[in-house]
Design an enzyme around this catalytic site. Structure first.
Site, mmCIF file in Angstrom:
data_model
loop_
_atom_site.group_PDB
_atom_site.id
_atom_site.type_symbol
_atom_site.label_atom_id
_atom_site.label_comp_id
_atom_site.label_asym_id
_atom_site.label_seq_id
_atom_site.Cartn_x
_atom_site.Cartn_y
_atom_site.Cartn_z
ATOM 1 N N GLY A 67 44.757 51.496 -10.986
ATOM 2 C CA GLY A 67 45.633 51.381 -12.151
ATOM 3 C C GLY A 67 46.341 52.678 -12.532
ATOM 4 O O GLY A 67 45.723 53.746 -12.514
ATOM 5 N N GLY A 93 37.366 54.432 -16.209
ATOM 6 C CA GLY A 93 38.311 54.728 -17.297
ATOM 7 C C GLY A 93 39.732 54.953 -16.812
ATOM 8 O O GLY A 93 40.510 55.695 -17.439
ATOM 9 N N ASN A 148 47.115 45.057 -15.818
ATOM 10 C CA ASN A 148 45.708 45.101 -16.203
ATOM 11 C C ASN A 148 45.596 44.941 -17.715
ATOM 12 O O ASN A 148 45.774 45.896 -18.464
ATOM 13 C CB ASN A 148 45.083 46.423 -15.735
ATOM 14 C CG ASN A 148 43.607 46.495 -16.071
ATOM 15 O OD1 ASN A 148 43.044 45.551 -16.634
ATOM 16 N ND2 ASN A 148 42.985 47.609 -15.738
ATOM 17 N N CYS A 151 40.791 45.637 -18.710
ATOM 18 C CA CYS A 151 39.812 46.670 -18.369
ATOM 19 C C CYS A 151 38.905 46.937 -19.567
ATOM 20 O O CYS A 151 39.384 47.319 -20.630
ATOM 21 C CB CYS A 151 40.474 47.962 -17.937
ATOM 22 S SG CYS A 151 39.248 49.184 -17.450
HETATM 23 C C1 LIG Z 1 35.062 51.417 -9.379
HETATM 24 C C2 LIG Z 1 35.986 50.332 -9.829
HETATM 25 C C3 LIG Z 1 37.251 50.651 -10.323
HETATM 26 C C4 LIG Z 1 38.122 49.645 -10.755
HETATM 27 N N1 LIG Z 1 39.364 49.979 -11.221
HETATM 28 C C5 LIG Z 1 40.213 48.997 -11.623
HETATM 29 C C6 LIG Z 1 41.514 49.317 -12.083
HETATM 30 O O1 LIG Z 1 41.958 50.477 -12.084
HETATM 31 N N2 LIG Z 1 42.300 48.293 -12.532
HETATM 32 C C7 LIG Z 1 41.872 46.984 -12.516
HETATM 33 O O2 LIG Z 1 42.612 46.095 -12.941
HETATM 34 N N3 LIG Z 1 40.653 46.649 -12.024
HETATM 35 C C8 LIG Z 1 39.822 47.627 -11.590
HETATM 36 N N4 LIG Z 1 38.581 47.285 -11.103
HETATM 37 C C9 LIG Z 1 38.190 45.858 -11.018
HETATM 38 C C10 LIG Z 1 38.365 45.314 -9.597
HETATM 39 O O3 LIG Z 1 39.701 45.393 -9.176
HETATM 40 C C11 LIG Z 1 37.869 43.855 -9.498
HETATM 41 O O4 LIG Z 1 38.638 43.059 -10.362
HETATM 42 C C12 LIG Z 1 36.403 43.706 -9.866
HETATM 43 O O5 LIG Z 1 35.654 44.795 -9.397
HETATM 44 C C13 LIG Z 1 35.798 42.397 -9.344
HETATM 45 O O6 LIG Z 1 35.804 42.350 -7.943
HETATM 46 P P1 LIG Z 1 34.528 42.794 -7.041
HETATM 47 O O7 LIG Z 1 33.327 42.117 -7.639
HETATM 48 O O8 LIG Z 1 34.842 42.342 -5.661
HETATM 49 O O9 LIG Z 1 34.437 44.281 -7.154
HETATM 50 C C14 LIG Z 1 37.705 48.289 -10.681
HETATM 51 C C15 LIG Z 1 36.438 47.970 -10.158
HETATM 52 C C16 LIG Z 1 35.587 48.961 -9.726
HETATM 53 C C17 LIG Z 1 34.251 48.585 -9.166
#
Ligand SMILES: Cc1cc2nc3c(=O)[nH]c(=O)nc-3n(C[C@H](O)[C@H](O)[C@H](O)COP(=O)(O)O)c2cc1C
Length: 324
Positions: A67, A93, A148, A151
């Site tokens: 993001g 964050g 997003n 978050c």
């Molecule tokens: C370390 C980390 C950072 C993330 N950063 C973002 C982000 O910047 N923007 C966002 O929309 N989702 C972010 N997510 C959410 C993921 O894109 C995803 O929606 C979520 O982790 C569920 O998928 P998963 O279970 O396969 O990880 C982040 C997830 C993790 C674990």
């Protein structure tokens, strides 16, 4: 046909790339042409270049980058992630280089890799979201914008936008006015009726929906009796959230006509296929990238093999094929 020029456009490949082993793997995610239905989820694949030595990024259906907002942003203090059974809880964050830094320092790599780039955008006001999206419009390689609105880890923005359908609709409409790029709001999982949010986003001009983001969570160290994360709370991701995500994807897909990009706990082809059967047009691998960055490639091969085994000629035939 001028194949040289076509091949520079994200998501458009020669016929040989589109049709793998007689299974047509191509999907259209609200105007984003993906050579296969498997993307990587925002925040779990950096800006693509970090993984270049490990994964052939050009084989992915799309790369969703971490993001960004208007200005560079430092994220939360450490510690900001912790492993839990079946997943992890993070409160990064939304650390990032700002939209101009992203365009200057990171997007050229992905453009050269010839993979559609979805840029995950956040902000603290409608105007900020819209301005970031406007700056991305026309940038080579950028195929779409994921908004997003969900978050849980930043006090200033993100989640506040995602918990009221009117706010989501107003935000989508405001961004829509400033960009021609496909818009993909990323919905919050912890709302009482996902269908209401899905419809609100669609009616406001969204081209696709993305779900789910992490689920608000907290981990306490029982010896110190203090929260493990400096931010106190974070977002749960990984296999633990997958069944929750399947239900939300199924409900949202029944409420709208626009396609859905599903994520949450994919660790192999089975969960990706399940998402597509539930109603997703495409999927994104997230936390699993930290364990094995080649997971998305394994998922692509697994979807293809499943289609062959079940007599399906295209991956698209899986979408919404649940029998209830
Ligand atoms: C370390 C980390 C950072 C993330 N950063 C973002 C982000 O910047 N923007 C966002 O929309 N989702 C972010 N997510 C959410 C993921 O894109 C995803 O929606 C979520 O982790 C569920 O998928 P998963 O279970 O396969 O990880 C982040 C997830 C993790 C674990």
């Amino acid at each position: 046909m001028d194949r040289t020029r076509l091949s520079r456009r994200p998501g458009v490949r020669s016929a040989g790339d589109r049709v793998v082993n007689n299974i047509d793997m191509q999907v259209n995610l609200g105007g984003i042409l993906m050579k296969n239905p498997v993307a990587v989820a925002s925040g779990t694949f950096g800006y693509g270049c970090e993984y270049a030595g490990l994964v052939d990024v050009s084989r992915l259906g799309a790369v969703t980058v971490k993001g960004v907002r208007l200005q560079p942003w430092p994220g939360n203090p450490l510690p900001r992630h912790v492993e839990v059974p079946g997943g992890m809880v993070n409160a990064i964050g939304l650390q990032g280089p700002g939209v101009d830094g992203l365009i200057r320092d990171y997007l050229p790599f992905l453009h050269r890799a010839d993979v559609p780039v979805i840029v995950n955008v956040w902000g603290t006001s409608e105007e900020e979201y819209a301005e970031v999206a406007a700056r991305l419009d026309g940038v080579p390689g950028v195929a779409g914008v994921e908004l997003n609105v969900s978050c849980p880890n930043v006090k200033e923005g993100g989640h506040a936008f995602g918990t009221d359908p009117h706010t989501v609709a107003a935000l989508v409409a405001a961004v829509r006015r400033r960009t021609r790029l496909p818009l993909i709001p990323k919905l919050a999982p912890n709302v009482p009726a996902i269908a209401v949010f899905a419809r609100a986003a669609e009616e406001a001009g969204a081209d696709a929906l993305s779900l789910i983001n992490t689920i608000p969570a907290m981990v306490i160290d029982i010896e110190t009796r203090r929260p493990v994360l400096a931010n106190t709370v974070g977002g749960l991701s990984g296999p633990a959230i997958h069944p929750v995500a399947v239900k939300l994807v199924w409900e949202a897909s029944r409420a709208v006509r626009i396609p859905i990009l599903a994520m949450g706990g994919i660790s192999g082809p089975e969960q990706a296929i399940e998402f597509m059967i539930a109603g997703a047009a495409a999927v994104a691998v997230g936390t699993a990238n930290f364990i094995d960055p080649t997971t998305p490639l394994r998922v692509i091969a697994g979807i293809e093999a499943y289609c062959a085994r079940h007599g399906l000629t295209s991956a698209r035939a899986l979408t919404g094929s649940v029998r209830i």
